[in-house]
Design a protein around this motif. Structure first.
Motif, PDB file in Angstrom:
ATOM      1  N   SER A   1       0.788  -1.170  -0.189  1.00  0.00           N
ATOM      2  CA  SER A   1      -0.053   0.095   0.016  1.00  0.00           C
ATOM      3  C   SER A   1       0.833   1.262   0.046  1.00  0.00           C
ATOM      4  N   SER A   2       0.403   2.493  -0.538  1.00  0.00           N
ATOM      5  CA  SER A   2       0.965   3.665  -0.431  1.00  0.00           C
ATOM      6  C   SER A   2       1.140   4.126   0.924  1.00  0.00           C
ATOM      7  N   VAL A   3       0.498   3.720   2.001  1.00  0.00           N
ATOM      8  CA  VAL A   3       0.632   4.138   3.251  1.00  0.00           C
ATOM      9  C   VAL A   3       1.802   3.575   3.817  1.00  0.00           C
ATOM     10  N   MET A   4       2.267   2.471   3.239  1.00  0.00           N
ATOM     11  CA  MET A   4       3.671   1.721   4.020  1.00  0.00           C
ATOM     12  C   MET A   4       4.846   2.449   3.677  1.00  0.00           C
ATOM     13  N   ARG A   5       5.550   2.533   4.999  1.00  0.00           N
ATOM     14  CA  ARG A   5       6.825   3.344   4.855  1.00  0.00           C
ATOM     15  C   ARG A   5       7.886   2.361   5.050  1.00  0.00           C
ATOM     16  N   LEU A   6       8.424   1.897   3.954  1.00  0.00           N
ATOM     17  CA  LEU A   6       9.180   0.634   3.827  1.00  0.00           C
ATOM     18  C   LEU A   6      10.459   0.723   4.481  1.00  0.00           C
ATOM     19  N   LYS A   7      11.227   1.992   4.459  1.00  0.00           N
ATOM     20  CA  LYS A   7      12.481   1.956   5.137  1.00  0.00           C
ATOM     21  C   LYS A   7      12.331   2.506   6.480  1.00  0.00           C
ATOM     22  N   GLU A   8      11.356   3.678   6.855  1.00  0.00           N
ATOM     23  CA  GLU A   8      11.391   4.249   7.863  1.00  0.00           C
ATOM     24  C   GLU A   8      10.858   3.285   9.232  1.00  0.00           C
TER      25      GLU A   8
ATOM     26  N   GLU B   1     -10.188   1.470   5.311  1.00  0.00           N
ATOM     27  CA  GLU B   1     -10.609   0.231   6.376  1.00  0.00           C
ATOM     28  C   GLU B   1      -9.250  -0.742   6.284  1.00  0.00           C
ATOM     29  N   VAL B   2      -8.572  -0.753   5.171  1.00  0.00           N
ATOM     30  CA  VAL B   2      -7.467  -1.471   5.065  1.00  0.00           C
ATOM     31  C   VAL B   2      -5.967  -0.716   5.254  1.00  0.00           C
ATOM     32  N   ASP B   3      -6.258   0.279   4.328  1.00  0.00           N
ATOM     33  CA  ASP B   3      -4.843   0.610   3.930  1.00  0.00           C
ATOM     34  C   ASP B   3      -4.509   1.582   5.216  1.00  0.00           C
ATOM     35  N   ILE B   4      -5.461   2.389   5.766  1.00  0.00           N
ATOM     36  CA  ILE B   4      -5.342   2.882   6.993  1.00  0.00           C
ATOM     37  C   ILE B   4      -5.376   2.376   8.063  1.00  0.00           C
ATOM     38  N   LEU B   5      -6.536   1.848   8.558  1.00  0.00           N
ATOM     39  CA  LEU B   5      -6.656   0.818   9.850  1.00  0.00           C
ATOM     40  C   LEU B   5      -5.529  -0.204  10.048  1.00  0.00           C
ATOM     41  N   LEU B   6      -5.638  -1.058   9.006  1.00  0.00           N
ATOM     42  CA  LEU B   6      -5.058  -2.247   9.372  1.00  0.00           C
ATOM     43  C   LEU B   6      -3.603  -2.164   9.273  1.00  0.00           C
ATOM     44  N   ILE B   7      -2.974  -1.469   8.248  1.00  0.00           N
ATOM     45  CA  ILE B   7      -1.697  -1.250   8.332  1.00  0.00           C
ATOM     46  C   ILE B   7      -1.039  -0.291   9.251  1.00  0.00           C
ATOM     47  N   LYS B   8      -1.784   0.711   9.700  1.00  0.00           N
ATOM     48  CA  LYS B   8      -1.242   1.788  10.877  1.00  0.00           C
ATOM     49  C   LYS B   8      -1.836   1.182  12.000  1.00  0.00           C
TER      50      LYS B   8
ATOM     51  N   ILE C   1      -5.325  13.359   8.773  1.00  0.00           N
ATOM     52  CA  ILE C   1      -5.026  14.258   7.485  1.00  0.00           C
ATOM     53  C   ILE C   1      -3.716  13.560   6.770  1.00  0.00           C
ATOM     54  N   LYS C   2      -2.719  13.352   7.557  1.00  0.00           N
ATOM     55  CA  LYS C   2      -1.432  12.870   7.088  1.00  0.00           C
ATOM     56  C   LYS C   2      -1.950  11.145   6.752  1.00  0.00           C
ATOM     57  N   ASN C   3      -2.621  10.587   7.517  1.00  0.00           N
ATOM     58  CA  ASN C   3      -3.213   9.418   6.991  1.00  0.00           C
ATOM     59  C   ASN C   3      -3.853   9.093   5.709  1.00  0.00           C
ATOM     60  N   LEU C   4      -4.786  10.214   5.456  1.00  0.00           N
ATOM     61  CA  LEU C   4      -5.425  10.185   4.292  1.00  0.00           C
ATOM     62  C   LEU C   4      -4.699  10.637   3.064  1.00  0.00           C
ATOM     63  N   ALA C   5      -3.638  11.449   3.347  1.00  0.00           N
ATOM     64  CA  ALA C   5      -2.581  11.860   2.349  1.00  0.00           C
ATOM     65  C   ALA C   5      -1.877  10.810   1.988  1.00  0.00           C
ATOM     66  N   ASP C   6      -1.281   9.631   2.994  1.00  0.00           N
ATOM     67  CA  ASP C   6      -0.503   8.612   2.798  1.00  0.00           C
ATOM     68  C   ASP C   6      -1.111   7.602   1.739  1.00  0.00           C
ATOM     69  N   ALA C   7      -2.635   7.708   2.163  1.00  0.00           N
ATOM     70  CA  ALA C   7      -3.435   6.746   1.308  1.00  0.00           C
ATOM     71  C   ALA C   7      -3.742   7.073  -0.107  1.00  0.00           C
ATOM     72  N   ARG C   8      -3.344   8.413  -0.410  1.00  0.00           N
ATOM     73  CA  ARG C   8      -3.614   8.850  -1.614  1.00  0.00           C
ATOM     74  C   ARG C   8      -4.971   9.286  -2.036  1.00  0.00           C
ATOM     75  N   LEU C   9      -5.495   9.539  -0.865  1.00  0.00           N
ATOM     76  CA  LEU C   9      -7.023  10.028  -0.898  1.00  0.00           C
ATOM     77  C   LEU C   9      -6.907  11.656  -0.992  1.00  0.00           C
ATOM     78  N   ILE C  10      -6.214  12.326  -0.431  1.00  0.00           N
ATOM     79  CA  ILE C  10      -5.877  13.772  -0.562  1.00  0.00           C
ATOM     80  C   ILE C  10      -4.411  14.048  -0.641  1.00  0.00           C
ATOM     81  N   ASN C  11      -4.221  15.309  -1.294  1.00  0.00           N
ATOM     82  CA  ASN C  11      -3.212  15.831  -0.988  1.00  0.00           C
ATOM     83  C   ASN C  11      -3.050  17.209  -0.284  1.00  0.00           C
ATOM     84  N   ILE C  12      -1.804  17.380   0.650  1.00  0.00           N
ATOM     85  CA  ILE C  12      -1.728  18.413   1.196  1.00  0.00           C
ATOM     86  C   ILE C  12      -0.800  19.405   1.058  1.00  0.00           C
ATOM     87  N   ILE C  13      -1.004  20.787   0.890  1.00  0.00           N
ATOM     88  CA  ILE C  13       0.118  21.563   0.083  1.00  0.00           C
ATOM     89  C   ILE C  13       0.166  22.705   1.230  1.00  0.00           C
TER      90      ILE C  13
END
Length: 394
Positions: free
Chosen positions: A125-132, A223-230, A275-287
């Protein structure tokens, strides 16, 4: 193992990628551990199978695709399975939805250390921080992002053309010549609104209601990309969904964090984390303004792509908002984006001033220090470029 090979062969033989993704040529396939992240619905599974189809014959047992959705892996770890595959002459293991496996990062590290001639390509998923968030993968995994269709890929798919991507620098300096190569073959205006409405996600090709499918996908993202992975508790799901809806309906603007916190009955800090989680899931962009970043309050929150606007609240989808959303999403892959001095203005890569505007607006006073990305036109001149051409950046 033989059952997995039969499934692999069937899937590869029946894979038909309508557009060859440019990421296929950007990846260094010589690396032993490759992670491909991307938002739900952009075609990660098809991408893996297309790689297998290009590099191996369907019945070649040196390559194997597996999906962690298979209940078999609830009782067997990745490293154990990979060991058996490796001993049978396996060279490339393609693992889909790797995060469904407990301790997946430790299992991948074990594979890397134990099987020196095995290449692993996995999706997540896009919310994963593979290295961090997974220090055991530091220094061994090369991470890439697969995005939804660009406008260029959408046009190629719809018309059978093979237009190539351009860099931002090429577009800025040669857009008049580039457009002259494209217009004799296709009229972008005929396809642009369809792309804005439903062209970003490849599943628009499926014989199902696109908006319903996209709504289902958005629910899976939360439900999955945010709740499960986070690893968040289920009781917070309704708050996240309500926040997302409120941000979407408000349109691209600076969020009122205190008001949002009051509405979903939580703290300001929690709203910012959501908001950061929604951005990581590529649902929003924060600028942000130039020089600022999270956890400061963003200057503008907008949906990640324009397709989401029409799925959530179609009667509220304003033309200018959709065009700005397209602009930001097109540049997001390779460029740094900050808000500019006024609505419609953006700073790209800390130096270039852009304005997204309507070419039919006769009241605009043009300035030489600004690049105008204009919609309602197919051609441009000097510092006035057609907005649709930014959809050719990848």
């Amino acid at each position: 193992m033989d059952a997995f090979f039969r499934t692999h062969m069937y899937l590869v033989e029946h894979t038909n990628a309508p557009v060859r993704r440019t990421l296929m040529d950007e990846i260094d396939w010589k690396d032993r551990m490759i992670g491909i992240k991307g938002t739900r619905g952009v075609g990660k599974t098809t991408f893996l199978l297309q790689y297998a189809k290009e590099k191996f014959a369907p019945d070649d047992t040196q390559c194997l695709y597996i999906n962690m959705n298979n209940f078999y892996f609830q009782g067997r770890g990745i490293a154990d399975f990979a060991g058996e595959f490796y001993r049978r002459g396996g060279k490339v293991l393609l693992i889909d939805q790797v995060f469904k496996q407990p301790y997946w990062s430790k299992e991948l590290r074990k594979c890397y250390d134990s099987y020196p001639n095995l290449k692993i390509v996995f999706t997540g998923s896009s919310v994963m921080r593979l290295k961090e968030e997974n220090p055991e993968l530091n220094g061994i995994v090369k991470s890439y992002n697969l995005r939804g269709f660009s406008f260029r890929e959408f046009i190629n798919l719809q018309t059978g053309n093979d237009f190539k991507p351009y860099t931002l620098d090429e577009i800025l300096h040669n857009h008049e010549h580039i457009v002259k190569r494209i217009l004799p073959k296709v009229s972008p205006a005929k396809f642009f609104q369809n792309y804005i409405h439903h062209g970003f996600y490849p599943f628009f090709l499926e014989n199902r209601n696109f908006s319903e499918n996209l709504l289902k996908t958005m629910n899976m993202m939360t439900e999955v990309d945010i709740l499960l992975i986070k690893q968040m508790e289920l009781k917070y799901l309704t708050k996240i969904k309500k926040l997302f809806y409120m941000l979407a309906v408000d349109g691209p603007k600076s969020p009122n964090i205190s008001q949002l916190a009051h509405e979903i009955e939580t703290s300001r800090a929690t709203v910012m984390n959501y908001i950061k989680n929604l951005a990581d899931a590529r649902l929003i962009n924060i600028i942000y303004p130039t020089g600022q970043t999270f956890p400061k309050k963003p200057a503008k929150v907008m949906l990640h792509n324009s397709n989401l606007m029409y799925a959530i609240y179609p009667i509220k989808a304003e033309r200018q908002d959709a065009m700005e959303t397209f602009f930001v999403n097109s540049l997001w892959k390779d460029h740094h984006i900050n808000v500019g001095i006024k609505d419609g203005y953006y700073i790209i890569d800390n130096k270039m001033k852009f304005r997204v505007c309507d070419a039919e607006n006769t009241k605009i006073r043009y300035s030489s220090d600004t690049i105008y990305a204009r919609y309602h036109t197919e051609v441009g001149k000097d510092n006035k470029i057609p907005l649709w051409l930014l959809g050719f950046l990848y």
